[in-house]
Scaffold this active site. Structure first.
Site, PDB file in Angstrom:
ATOM      1  N   GLY A  11       7.614   4.364  -3.058  1.00 29.33           N
ATOM      2  CA  GLY A  11       7.029   3.713  -4.395  1.00 29.33           C
ATOM      3  C   GLY A  11       7.988   2.548  -4.755  1.00 29.33           C
ATOM      4  CB  SER A  12       9.740   0.161  -2.855  1.00 27.04           C
ATOM      5  OG  SER A  12       9.060  -0.287  -1.833  1.00 27.04           O
ATOM      6  CG  ASN A  13       4.705  -2.397  -2.643  1.00 25.62           C
ATOM      7  OD1 ASN A  13       4.746  -3.559  -2.625  1.00 25.62           O
ATOM      8  ND2 ASN A  13       5.113  -1.794  -1.404  1.00 25.62           N
ATOM      9  CE  LYS A  64     -10.218  11.700  -0.866  1.00 22.32           C
ATOM     10  NZ  LYS A  64     -10.055  11.115   0.236  1.00 22.32           N
ATOM     11  CG  MET A  89       0.610   7.654   2.171  1.00 23.26           C
ATOM     12  SD  MET A  89       0.411   5.977   2.959  1.00 23.26           S
ATOM     13  CE  MET A  89       0.115   6.386   4.679  1.00 23.26           C
ATOM     14  CG  ASN A 106      -4.273  -0.580  -0.176  1.00 26.95           C
ATOM     15  OD1 ASN A 106      -3.429   0.151  -0.840  1.00 26.95           O
ATOM     16  ND2 ASN A 106      -4.610  -0.516   1.070  1.00 26.95           N
ATOM     17  CG  HIS A 108      -2.890  -2.984   5.367  1.00 26.68           C
ATOM     18  ND1 HIS A 108      -3.007  -1.795   5.599  1.00 26.68           N
ATOM     19  CD2 HIS A 108      -2.826  -3.452   6.723  1.00 26.68           C
ATOM     20  CE1 HIS A 108      -2.663  -1.625   7.013  1.00 26.68           C
ATOM     21  NE2 HIS A 108      -2.887  -2.713   7.779  1.00 26.68           N
TER      22      HIS A 108
HETATM   23  C1  GRF Z   1       3.488  -0.448   1.773  1.00 23.63           C
HETATM   24  O1  GRF Z   1       4.111  -1.075   2.982  1.00 23.63           O
HETATM   25  C2  GRF Z   1       2.189  -0.675   1.416  1.00 23.63           C
HETATM   26  O2  GRF Z   1       1.810  -1.838   2.122  1.00 23.63           O
HETATM   27  C3  GRF Z   1       1.613   0.404   2.372  1.00 23.63           C
HETATM   28  O3  GRF Z   1       2.353   1.578   2.005  1.00 23.63           O
HETATM   29  C4  GRF Z   1       3.765   1.205   1.797  1.00 23.63           C
HETATM   30  C5  GRF Z   1       4.046   1.824   0.659  1.00 23.63           C
HETATM   31  O4  GRF Z   1       5.700   1.294   0.422  1.00 23.63           O
HETATM   32  N1  GRF Z   1       0.232   0.595   1.871  1.00 23.63           N
HETATM   33  P1  GRF Z   1       6.168   1.817  -1.249  1.00 23.63           P
HETATM   34  O5  GRF Z   1       5.804   3.159  -1.290  1.00 23.63           O
HETATM   35  O6  GRF Z   1       5.820   0.967  -1.930  1.00 23.63           O
HETATM   36  O7  GRF Z   1       7.752   1.744  -0.927  1.00 23.63           O
END
Ligand code: GRF
Length: 190
Positions: A11-13, A64, A89, A106, A108
């Site tokens: 969850g850092s983003n 789903k 994910m 998204n 990537h």
């Molecule tokens: C990131 O590298 C993003 O690009 C990928 O999953 C990772 C998630 O990292 N899809 P975080 O959970 O945001 O730390």
């Protein structure tokens, strides 16, 4: 303008985006974080940030479709305008895709179409490429195949370890994702 952020793990983003929203530099409301893993660190970050959050897991549902039907109801109820996947994910299924067509983005950790899939950083590192990158794209029914919105290059330095390379990729994500979300929000508001 309401955003929902989806995450599954660290969850850092999510945190970087939420801090920008809370500081007012992205002119949108965070409706909620949705996390499909109840033990994920992303939920602890949401608590620390006092951000609304919901969590349920696919395994609690018969299919789903049923899982995504509940998600769509939650999104509709909060009048979400844009879904920001940040380390979510799961492959987005047709129920959610159809309900929020063109409204799901998204990030990537590679320069698509190079190195799609879950190991984008490791695959680029192992391939020994001189540079990789980060891509923000719309989500379609494929894996990392949707229309590219913006991407940046990140060099792979000669003395890079996987860890140092990974860190630099993440740093690029923390810069690119808020920038793209801010621009999209401003465009949608017009
Ligand atoms: C990131 O590298 C993003 O690009 C990928 O999953 C990772 C998630 O990292 N899809 P975080 O959970 O945001 O730390």
């Amino acid at each position: 303008m309401n955003l929902a952020i989806f995450a599954s793990g660290n969850g850092s983003n999510f945190q970087v985006l939420t801090e920008k929203i809370q500081a007012g530099s992205i002119s949108a409301q965070l409706s909620f974080l949705f996390c499909d893993q109840k033990e994920a660190c992303a939920l602890k970050r949401a608590e620390r940030l006092s951000a609304p959050h919901f969590s349920f897991e696919l395994k609690e549902f018969a299919s789903k479709e049923a899982y995504e039907t509940k998600l769509v109801a939650l999104l509709d109820q909060h009048r979400v305008d844009l879904i920001v996947l940040a380390g979510y994910m799961k492959i987005v299924g047709s129920t959610l895709l159809q309900a929020y067509k063109g409204k799901i983005i998204n990030i990537h950790p590679a320069f698509l179409p190079e190195f799609p899939g879950v190991h984008g950083i490791k695959d680029a590192f192992k391939a020994g490429v001189p540079e990789s990158g980060v891509t923000v794209h719309y989500v379609d029914s494929g894996i990392d195949t949707g229309k590219i919105i913006q991407q940046v290059r990140v060099p792979r330095l000669e003395n890079d370890t996987l860890e140092s390379f990974e860190q630099r990729i993440h740093q690029a994500e923390y810069e690119l994702y808020p920038k793209v979300v801010k621009e999209l929000v401003e465009r949608i508001r017009k």
